[in-house]
Write a protein that holds these residues in place. Structure first.
Motif, PDB file in Angstrom:
ATOM      1  N   LEU A 247       0.831  -1.087   0.147  1.00 16.44           N
ATOM      2  CA  LEU A 247       0.443  -0.517  -0.096  1.00 16.44           C
ATOM      3  C   LEU A 247       1.099   1.436   0.212  1.00 16.44           C
ATOM      4  O   LEU A 247       2.216   0.879   0.400  1.00 16.44           O
ATOM      5  CB  LEU A 247      -1.159  -0.235   1.268  1.00 16.44           C
TER       6      LEU A 247
ATOM      7  N   SER B  88      -5.232   6.763  11.851  1.00 20.61           N
ATOM      8  CA  SER B  88      -5.629   5.852  11.393  1.00 20.61           C
ATOM      9  C   SER B  88      -6.442   5.725   9.940  1.00 20.61           C
ATOM     10  O   SER B  88      -7.318   6.918  10.379  1.00 20.61           O
ATOM     11  CB  SER B  88      -5.971   4.307  11.929  1.00 20.61           C
ATOM     12  N   PHE B  89      -6.439   4.901   9.212  1.00 21.34           N
ATOM     13  CA  PHE B  89      -7.107   4.859   8.093  1.00 21.34           C
ATOM     14  C   PHE B  89      -8.747   4.171   8.544  1.00 21.34           C
ATOM     15  O   PHE B  89      -8.597   2.766   8.614  1.00 21.34           O
ATOM     16  CB  PHE B  89      -7.040   4.421   6.632  1.00 21.34           C
ATOM     17  N   ASP B  90      -9.999   4.617   9.357  1.00 22.18           N
ATOM     18  CA  ASP B  90     -10.788   3.401   9.849  1.00 22.18           C
ATOM     19  C   ASP B  90     -11.494   3.649   8.662  1.00 22.18           C
ATOM     20  O   ASP B  90     -12.400   2.345   9.303  1.00 22.18           O
ATOM     21  CB  ASP B  90     -10.528   4.164  10.640  1.00 22.18           C
TER      22      ASP B  90
ATOM     23  N   TRP C  24     -12.479   2.866   4.692  1.00 23.55           N
ATOM     24  CA  TRP C  24     -11.685   2.258   3.517  1.00 23.55           C
ATOM     25  C   TRP C  24     -13.088   1.904   2.386  1.00 23.55           C
ATOM     26  O   TRP C  24     -14.116   1.125   2.961  1.00 23.55           O
ATOM     27  CB  TRP C  24     -11.268   0.980   3.272  1.00 23.55           C
TER      28      TRP C  24
ATOM     29  N   HIS D 180      -0.538   1.572  13.464  1.00 22.94           N
ATOM     30  CA  HIS D 180      -1.864   0.862  12.781  1.00 22.94           C
ATOM     31  C   HIS D 180      -1.395  -0.529  11.948  1.00 22.94           C
ATOM     32  O   HIS D 180      -0.651  -0.225  11.800  1.00 22.94           O
ATOM     33  CB  HIS D 180      -2.764   1.862  12.383  1.00 22.94           C
TER      34      HIS D 180
ATOM     35  N   TYR E 134      -4.077  -2.980   9.896  1.00 24.36           N
ATOM     36  CA  TYR E 134      -4.589  -3.375   8.906  1.00 24.36           C
ATOM     37  C   TYR E 134      -4.228  -4.784   8.388  1.00 24.36           C
ATOM     38  O   TYR E 134      -3.171  -5.327   8.375  1.00 24.36           O
ATOM     39  CB  TYR E 134      -4.625  -2.075   7.759  1.00 24.36           C
TER      40      TYR E 134
ATOM     41  N   GLN F 130      -6.297  -7.635   5.454  1.00 23.58           N
ATOM     42  CA  GLN F 130      -6.279  -7.123   3.768  1.00 23.58           C
ATOM     43  C   GLN F 130      -6.616  -8.969   3.404  1.00 23.58           C
ATOM     44  O   GLN F 130      -5.715  -9.198   3.201  1.00 23.58           O
ATOM     45  CB  GLN F 130      -5.843  -6.978   3.112  1.00 23.58           C
TER      46      GLN F 130
ATOM     47  N   PRO G  24      -8.294  -2.800   2.427  1.00 24.47           N
ATOM     48  CA  PRO G  24      -7.456  -3.213   3.960  1.00 24.47           C
ATOM     49  C   PRO G  24      -8.648  -2.986   4.647  1.00 24.47           C
ATOM     50  O   PRO G  24      -9.966  -2.107   4.581  1.00 24.47           O
ATOM     51  CB  PRO G  24      -6.499  -2.541   3.621  1.00 24.47           C
TER      52      PRO G  24
ATOM     53  N   LEU H 175      -8.646  -1.786   8.900  1.00 24.77           N
ATOM     54  CA  LEU H 175      -8.437  -1.854   9.987  1.00 24.77           C
ATOM     55  C   LEU H 175      -8.037  -2.308  11.232  1.00 24.77           C
ATOM     56  O   LEU H 175      -9.607  -2.865  11.645  1.00 24.77           O
ATOM     57  CB  LEU H 175      -8.686  -0.281  10.691  1.00 24.77           C
TER      58      LEU H 175
ATOM     59  N   TYR I  51      -0.846  -5.531   7.118  1.00 25.31           N
ATOM     60  CA  TYR I  51       0.155  -3.832   7.368  1.00 25.31           C
ATOM     61  C   TYR I  51      -0.136  -3.546   8.064  1.00 25.31           C
ATOM     62  O   TYR I  51      -0.791  -3.211   8.571  1.00 25.31           O
ATOM     63  CB  TYR I  51      -0.262  -3.112   6.031  1.00 25.31           C
TER      64      TYR I  51
ATOM     65  N   GLN J  75       0.844   0.414   9.456  1.00 27.38           N
ATOM     66  CA  GLN J  75       1.239   2.282   8.822  1.00 27.38           C
ATOM     67  C   GLN J  75       1.970   3.078  10.122  1.00 27.38           C
ATOM     68  O   GLN J  75       1.190   2.798  10.946  1.00 27.38           O
ATOM     69  CB  GLN J  75       0.037   2.429   7.505  1.00 27.38           C
TER      70      GLN J  75
END
Lengths: 121, 111
Positions: free
Chosen positions: A47, A107-109, A111, B36, B38, B40, B46, B48, B89, B91
């Motif tokens: 990513l 974080s990316f919560d 998507w 953080h 993730y 997938q 992905p 969280l 992953y 991050q």
């Protein structure tokens, strides 16, 4: 429940401009705390964060993209956008829309499901 | 080459415990920026799994846990299940690059 949906051309010619739209549903794109991001994943690879935009229009980009990316937001449509110029095969990837709080550490919560973009001559 | 280094693959039998490491530097994890994680699943976006080093979002089983020390972080999965087969992953944020960065990803195989 907040949902993100990407839409794009599927195929873009080498050296042209890639345009993507992310649609936010189930909530407003303009909140006091949320930023909206584009993250990409080349086939079989990891990513990469592309950039983030706030509802005011403030933007932040990954320096690795050398200024080729531009993000914007349309609060009336709850959409945000990515334009990336001078694309090459290296820009071929699944592009994901995502949400994050704050600017640098959160974080990316949420998507989206992702949309595949292929760059080819 | 990713700024955050993860092992390409790990494996374990059902019921076992596995850990996935994420090694950074003093400009990212070591500088105090949160890590953080993730998950997938094959063919999906992905999701969280762990935020802010060790916080599980609602709905994530307590079999998943995160930790951080110095310039590294770890994801632990206990009571391994077949449904845990996925790519994972880490991050964080890198101050030198001025960018949110990801690890290269780790493929978990449940034997």
């Amino acid at each position: 429940q907040l949902r993100l949906q990407e839409s794009g051309p599927g195929l873009v010619k080498t050296s042209e401009t890639l345009s993507l739209t992310c649609t936010v549903s189930g909530g407003s794109i303009c909140t006091s705390t949320h930023y909206w991001a584009l993250i990409r994943q080349p086939p079989g690879k990891g990513l990469e964060w592309v950039g983030s935009v706030y509802c005011s229009g403030t933007t932040y980009y990954n320096p690795s993209l050398m200024g080729r990316a531009t993000m914007s937001v349309d609060t009336s449509k709850d959409h945000f956008y990515l334009k990336m110029n001078s694309v090459t095969a290296a820009d071929t990837a699944v592009y994901y829309c995502a949400r994050h709080l704050g600017l640098t550490t959160k974080s990316f919560d949420v998507w989206g499901q992702g949309t595949m973009v292929t760059v080819s001559s | 080459q990713s700024v955050l280094t993860q092992p390409p693959s790990v494996s374990g039998a059902p019921g076992q415990r596995v850990t996935i490491s994420c090694t950074g530097s003093n400009s990212n994890i070591g500088a105090g920026y949160a890590v953080h994680w993730y998950q997938q699943l094959p063919g999906t976006a992905p999701k969280l799994l762990i935020s802010d080093n060790n916080i599980r979002p609602s709905g994530v089983p307590d079999r998943f846990s995160g930790s951080k020390s110095g310039t590294s972080a770890s994801l632990a999965i206990t009571g391994l299940q077949a449904e845990d087969e996925a790519d994972y992953y880490c991050q964080s944020y890198d101050a030198s690059l001025g960018a949110r960065v990801f690890g290269g990803g780790t493929t978990l195989t449940v034997l």
